[in-house]
Scaffold this motif. Structure first.
Motif, short mmCIF file in Angstrom:
data_model
loop_
_atom_site.label_atom_id
_atom_site.label_comp_id
_atom_site.label_asym_id
_atom_site.label_seq_id
_atom_site.Cartn_x
_atom_site.Cartn_y
_atom_site.Cartn_z
N THR A 33 0.85 -1.19 0.00
CA THR A 33 0.00 0.00 0.00
C THR A 33 0.89 1.24 0.00
O THR A 33 2.07 1.17 0.35
CB THR A 33 -0.96 0.01 1.21
OG1 THR A 33 -1.98 0.99 1.01
CG2 THR A 33 -0.22 0.28 2.51
N GLU A 34 0.32 2.37 -0.37
CA GLU A 34 1.13 3.58 -0.50
C GLU A 34 1.44 4.24 0.84
O GLU A 34 2.56 4.64 1.10
CB GLU A 34 0.41 4.59 -1.40
CG GLU A 34 1.17 5.89 -1.55
CD GLU A 34 0.37 6.93 -2.29
OE1 GLU A 34 0.79 8.09 -2.27
OE2 GLU A 34 -0.67 6.59 -2.88
N GLY A 35 0.45 4.38 1.68
CA GLY A 35 0.68 4.97 2.99
C GLY A 35 0.75 6.49 3.01
O GLY A 35 1.00 7.08 4.06
N GLY A 36 0.52 7.14 1.86
CA GLY A 36 0.57 8.60 1.81
C GLY A 36 -0.58 9.18 1.02
O GLY A 36 -0.43 10.18 0.32
N TYR A 37 -1.76 8.56 1.14
CA TYR A 37 -2.92 8.95 0.33
C TYR A 37 -4.18 9.00 1.21
O TYR A 37 -5.09 8.20 1.05
CB TYR A 37 -3.08 7.92 -0.80
CG TYR A 37 -4.00 8.31 -1.92
CD1 TYR A 37 -3.76 9.46 -2.67
CD2 TYR A 37 -5.08 7.51 -2.27
CE1 TYR A 37 -4.60 9.80 -3.72
CE2 TYR A 37 -5.92 7.84 -3.32
CZ TYR A 37 -5.67 8.98 -4.05
OH TYR A 37 -6.49 9.31 -5.09
N PRO A 38 -4.20 9.91 2.20
CA PRO A 38 -5.34 9.97 3.11
C PRO A 38 -6.61 10.40 2.40
O PRO A 38 -6.55 11.20 1.46
CB PRO A 38 -4.89 11.01 4.14
CG PRO A 38 -3.90 11.87 3.43
CD PRO A 38 -3.19 10.95 2.46
N PRO A 39 -7.78 9.86 2.82
CA PRO A 39 -7.96 8.90 3.91
C PRO A 39 -7.95 7.44 3.47
O PRO A 39 -8.39 6.57 4.21
CB PRO A 39 -9.33 9.29 4.45
CG PRO A 39 -10.09 9.73 3.22
CD PRO A 39 -9.06 10.40 2.33
N GLY A 93 -6.27 1.91 -3.07
CA GLY A 93 -7.14 2.75 -3.89
C GLY A 93 -6.85 2.61 -5.37
O GLY A 93 -6.96 3.58 -6.12
N MET A 94 -6.49 1.41 -5.80
CA MET A 94 -6.05 1.20 -7.19
C MET A 94 -7.22 0.89 -8.12
O MET A 94 -7.98 -0.05 -7.88
CB MET A 94 -5.02 0.07 -7.25
CG MET A 94 -4.43 -0.13 -8.64
SD MET A 94 -3.06 -1.30 -8.66
CE MET A 94 -1.73 -0.28 -8.01
N ILE A 224 -12.43 0.40 -7.85
CA ILE A 224 -11.24 0.14 -7.05
C ILE A 224 -11.18 -1.34 -6.69
O ILE A 224 -12.13 -1.91 -6.16
CB ILE A 224 -11.27 0.97 -5.74
CG1 ILE A 224 -11.48 2.45 -6.05
CG2 ILE A 224 -9.99 0.74 -4.93
CD1 ILE A 224 -10.40 3.08 -6.89
N GLY A 225 -10.04 -1.97 -6.99
CA GLY A 225 -9.88 -3.39 -6.69
C GLY A 225 -8.55 -3.69 -6.05
O GLY A 225 -7.66 -2.83 -5.97
#
Length: 271
Positions: A33-39, A93-94, A224-225
């Motif tokens: 996961t990216e971890g920088g795309y809130p929320p 969120g892909m 999103i999947g």
């Protein structure tokens, strides 16, 4: 008698230790996961991944009776890392797109999301009511997008007159907007709303015109999947089943409302 009791106790202890060992060695699901795309996905001060993506991942692990381990890295490196089998899934969120599906598999699209522009408060373009009007107004302007996203690909196709500036993270993009180095940003509605509710409040606003996820399914995707290595067909079947159960039992809805204030569940995915 004493010997028999001692043997029985030793056997019970051995079985207990075996049970503990089995529990301790439960299968782990590694999730990129990216971890920088809130929320959707963010990392707190303790290094723990939080957000909608984390909730979906944890719920999946519980359904599959597995432990979760999140691996945080840049969004545009997630697919190559998945191909290299550095983790089992991508939950970040892909969007499910035909281009990405050439190299990875996807779960069912469990959520849907539209995209929007954020501009300085007071901009006349905030009231543009068509895509043509908004895109003409932004011609020659510098617009921020996140690297590797469907939003960037969409503007490359439909708005070649815009100057696109790409960023590794959403935070970096929004910092440049706040500093006046961008004329606008283009991203999914929910992280844009998050920005406007926090550091962008009172200074920026969302354009009235929203680009629907159905505007170009080939680029913007089908929803999103979760990304899955193409070799791992068994995992895909399990994840699809689990996600349908999580949609049907309201788990996805509860998490979506918690983080976004709206229900992004894709109820059509399992019909």
């Amino acid at each position: 008698m004493v010997t028999r009791i001692a043997r029985k106790a030793a056997l019970c202890a051995a079985l207990g230790l075996a049970g503990l060992a089995t529990a301790a060695s439960a299968a782990t699901l590694k999730i990129g996961t990216e971890g920088g795309y809130p929320p959707w996905s963010m990392v707190d001060a303790q290094g723990k991944v939080q957000g909608f993506d984390a909730d979906v991942g944890q719920a999946l692990c519980q359904k599959l009776d597995m432990k979760c381990r999140f691996v945080v890295q840049a969004f545009d490196s997630l697919i190559p890392a998945l191909e290299a089998e550095r983790f089992d899934l991508v939950i970040s969120g892909m969007s499910v797109t035909a281009e990405r599906a050439k190299v990875i598999s996807f779960s069912i699209p469990y959520a849907t999301e539209d995209s929007s522009f954020v501009l300085p408060e007071g901009s006349a373009l905030l009231k543009a009511d068509t895509q043509d009007a908004l895109f003409k107004g932004l011609a020659g302007k510098t617009v921020g997008v996140q690297s590797g996203t469907t939003q960037g690909a969409f503007l490359q196709k439909y708005a070649p007159d815009m100057t696109l500036k790409t960023y590794e993270t959403q935070d970096q993009m929004q910092m440049d907007l706040s500093a006046g180095r961008l004329d606008a940003t283009f991203s999914e509605v929910t992280p844009q709303s998050e920005f406007l509710d926090n550091s962008g409040k009172g200074k920026f606003a969302m354009a009235d015109y929203v680009v629907k996820s159905s505007a170009d399914p080939d680029i913007l995707g089908l929803g999103i999947g979760a990304g899955i290595n193409q070799k791992n067909t068994d995992l895909k079947a399990k994840v699809d089943k689990a996600l349908c159960e999580l949609i049907q039992d309201g788990t996805i809805k509860a998490s979506s409302v918690k983080w976004f204030g709206v229900d992004l569940s894709n109820y059509q995915a399992c019909k």
